[in-house]
Design an enzyme around this catalytic site. Sequence first.
Site, mmCIF file in Angstrom:
data_model
loop_
_atom_site.group_PDB
_atom_site.id
_atom_site.type_symbol
_atom_site.label_atom_id
_atom_site.label_comp_id
_atom_site.label_asym_id
_atom_site.label_seq_id
_atom_site.Cartn_x
_atom_site.Cartn_y
_atom_site.Cartn_z
ATOM 1 N N GLU A 83 24.717 43.364 47.792
ATOM 2 C CA GLU A 83 25.942 42.737 47.301
ATOM 3 C C GLU A 83 26.568 42.592 48.836
ATOM 4 O O GLU A 83 27.072 41.310 48.887
ATOM 5 C CB GLU A 83 26.963 43.755 46.639
HETATM 6 O O1 LIG Z 1 44.254 37.003 40.243
HETATM 7 C C1 LIG Z 1 43.875 38.175 40.595
HETATM 8 N N1 LIG Z 1 44.931 39.111 41.124
HETATM 9 C C2 LIG Z 1 44.583 40.359 41.495
HETATM 10 N N2 LIG Z 1 43.336 40.984 41.295
HETATM 11 C C3 LIG Z 1 42.541 40.193 40.902
HETATM 12 C C4 LIG Z 1 42.741 38.946 40.419
HETATM 13 N N3 LIG Z 1 41.590 38.385 39.979
HETATM 14 C C5 LIG Z 1 40.665 39.145 39.812
HETATM 15 N N4 LIG Z 1 41.079 40.303 40.538
HETATM 16 C C6 LIG Z 1 40.395 41.700 40.647
HETATM 17 O O2 LIG Z 1 39.300 41.402 41.480
HETATM 18 C C7 LIG Z 1 38.320 42.429 41.385
HETATM 19 C C8 LIG Z 1 37.044 41.794 41.176
HETATM 20 O O3 LIG Z 1 36.361 42.817 41.124
HETATM 21 P P1 LIG Z 1 34.727 42.615 40.259
HETATM 22 O O4 LIG Z 1 34.988 42.261 38.827
HETATM 23 O O5 LIG Z 1 33.864 41.528 40.845
HETATM 24 O O6 LIG Z 1 34.207 43.844 40.280
HETATM 25 P P2 LIG Z 1 33.016 44.615 41.351
HETATM 26 O O7 LIG Z 1 32.661 43.542 42.305
HETATM 27 O O8 LIG Z 1 33.169 45.767 41.909
HETATM 28 O O9 LIG Z 1 31.921 44.821 40.210
HETATM 29 C C9 LIG Z 1 39.135 43.398 40.042
HETATM 30 O O10 LIG Z 1 39.550 44.329 40.439
HETATM 31 C C10 LIG Z 1 40.095 42.418 39.357
HETATM 32 O O11 LIG Z 1 40.835 42.816 38.822
HETATM 33 CA CA LIG Z 2 32.818 41.399 42.846
#
Ligand SMILES: O=c1[nH]cnc2c1ncn2[C@@H]1O[C@H](COP(=O)(O)OP(=O)(O)O)[C@@H](O)[C@H]1O
Ligand SMILES: [Ca+2]
Length: 528
Positions: free
Chosen positions: A197
Amino acid sequence: MHNKGLGITVLQEFKWTKKMPLDTSLGKGSKQKISWSKKVLIILGFLFVLGAVALITVAVVQNKPLPKNMKYGIVLDAGSSHTSVYVYNWPAEKENDTGVVQQVEVCKVDGPGISSYSKDVEKAGLSLQDCMNTAKQVIPKKEHRDTPVYLGATAGMRLLSLDNNKIADKVLLSVEKSLRLYPFDFQGCRIITGQEEGAYGWISINYMLGNFKQSSSWMPFQQTSTETSGALDLGGASTQITFEPTDSINESPENFMLFRLYGKTYNVYTHSFLCYGKDQALRLRLANDVKNAGSTNLQNPCFNPGYVKNMSAVDLYGSPCTAKYKLFSSSFILITGTGDYHQCQQNLQDMFNKTECPYSRCSFNRIFQPELSGNFGAFSAFYFVMNFLNLTSEKDLSKVKETLKEFCSESWQQVKEKFPDIKEKYLSEYCFSGTYILTLLEMGYGFTSENWGNINFLRKIKGSDAAWTLGYMLNLTNMIPAELPSSPPLSHASYVGLMVLFSFLLASVVFIGWLYFWKPRCLQKGII
Ligand SMILES: O=c1[nH]cnc2c1ncn2[C@@H]1O[C@H](COP(=O)(O)OP(=O)(O)O)[C@@H](O)[C@H]1O
Ligand SMILES: [Ca+2]
């Protein structure tokens, strides 16, 4: 008069000869010869102009861009909080060039990440349908069969597989079943490692920034290469730091990845901290707080004053990050915000253990990290949070802290009124998330007020989202060659341009030589 140029003299003399009555100066035979020379001259001139026009036409026509034959690829980023479907395309004949792959579509899947469907695995696959249909519309029908589809799941699925490997496999099978229903070339669903990643995020942003381009210097055969940019990715369940250290290092080999890209070797440091994405970090902190306070009733400085939340114990202790902290049988934890940035930061510092380090230097929690070097692109939640706080271009760390302090101290009522369109879940957590980001970057990774300006908070680069997905696809489709493809030293346009220029020069030399040595009669007569 004679000091004037030869050309002027010739012209004047020629005029004069023309005015003279022909039968007094020249005989009949000479008259015919002159008109012959004239004709030859005119024909030669005409052929010369025709040749030049033909040459330019060939150059222009040959140089017209050919109609592009586009190829497509789909990558699904199955994150802990949600899944995004990315569609990329690139001109088929330029597959191995740098910077040609572009994002043409990103579709955010409705609902939570696939790891949240552990109780109803079939729904994980179904959730992808709308976005996959969008991809079907975006990609021309004739390309469907040749379009590879990859799904990479990140920290949410890493945690689920730690918790229950069988269920994680079932979720992956469900999404695979769903993706196989589409007319694309399905290439696989898997959980990518934290190292991958980080590394693919680094490849993505440096590919988009054009940092892998080897620009040739004026010395023949000598290539100069650009410095690469580090990558900082903050997700919900894990966070990655990846960069090219300045010195060669032989510690902690598990934190290094060796790449040979476009003829250059890169030794890249990368580490992924599981449970240090912002959603899991919040749970980790709250679970610790409950343990330390010995109560499920928490006063929390990382939420705005007046904010009250009832969090279910299942939600708090439901992941392997927090499971070991479960002490109480209570089913809810009551959180009341007090909005104090300094206290929040102090509270968060406990999460970064700096005391033990088995290496020459560490970031935190006994993890090796070389000295920070160069610029960093910080994306995903790093960007979302800093963008909300209007801090993406603030290069002064003390001002960043001031803004955060102010935001945290605003009452929840005020904040809600100021930002009525922002999702309450995000809005309520911005004080925590901003403080967490600052603590992670400063305490965790060791950024200071001196190198804070080296961090660029960004969402997109040249129209494509900064995400690990592009690097993943480039790698799996072998689109980044290890060696620089041998290409002719000149581009096609320069080649044609130079050909035209030299042809002109050559023709001019022949023409001038002809004028000079084989002086056409008419001119000779004119000069005499
Ligand atoms: O508009 C936003 N404001 C604040 N946080 C956001 C927004 N859009 C996405 N996020 C956050 O970005 C992060 C994306 O994490 P992801 O789902 O990619 O997890 P991972 O990479 O740990 O598997 C999550 O914490 C989600 O809540
Ligand atoms: Ca991610």
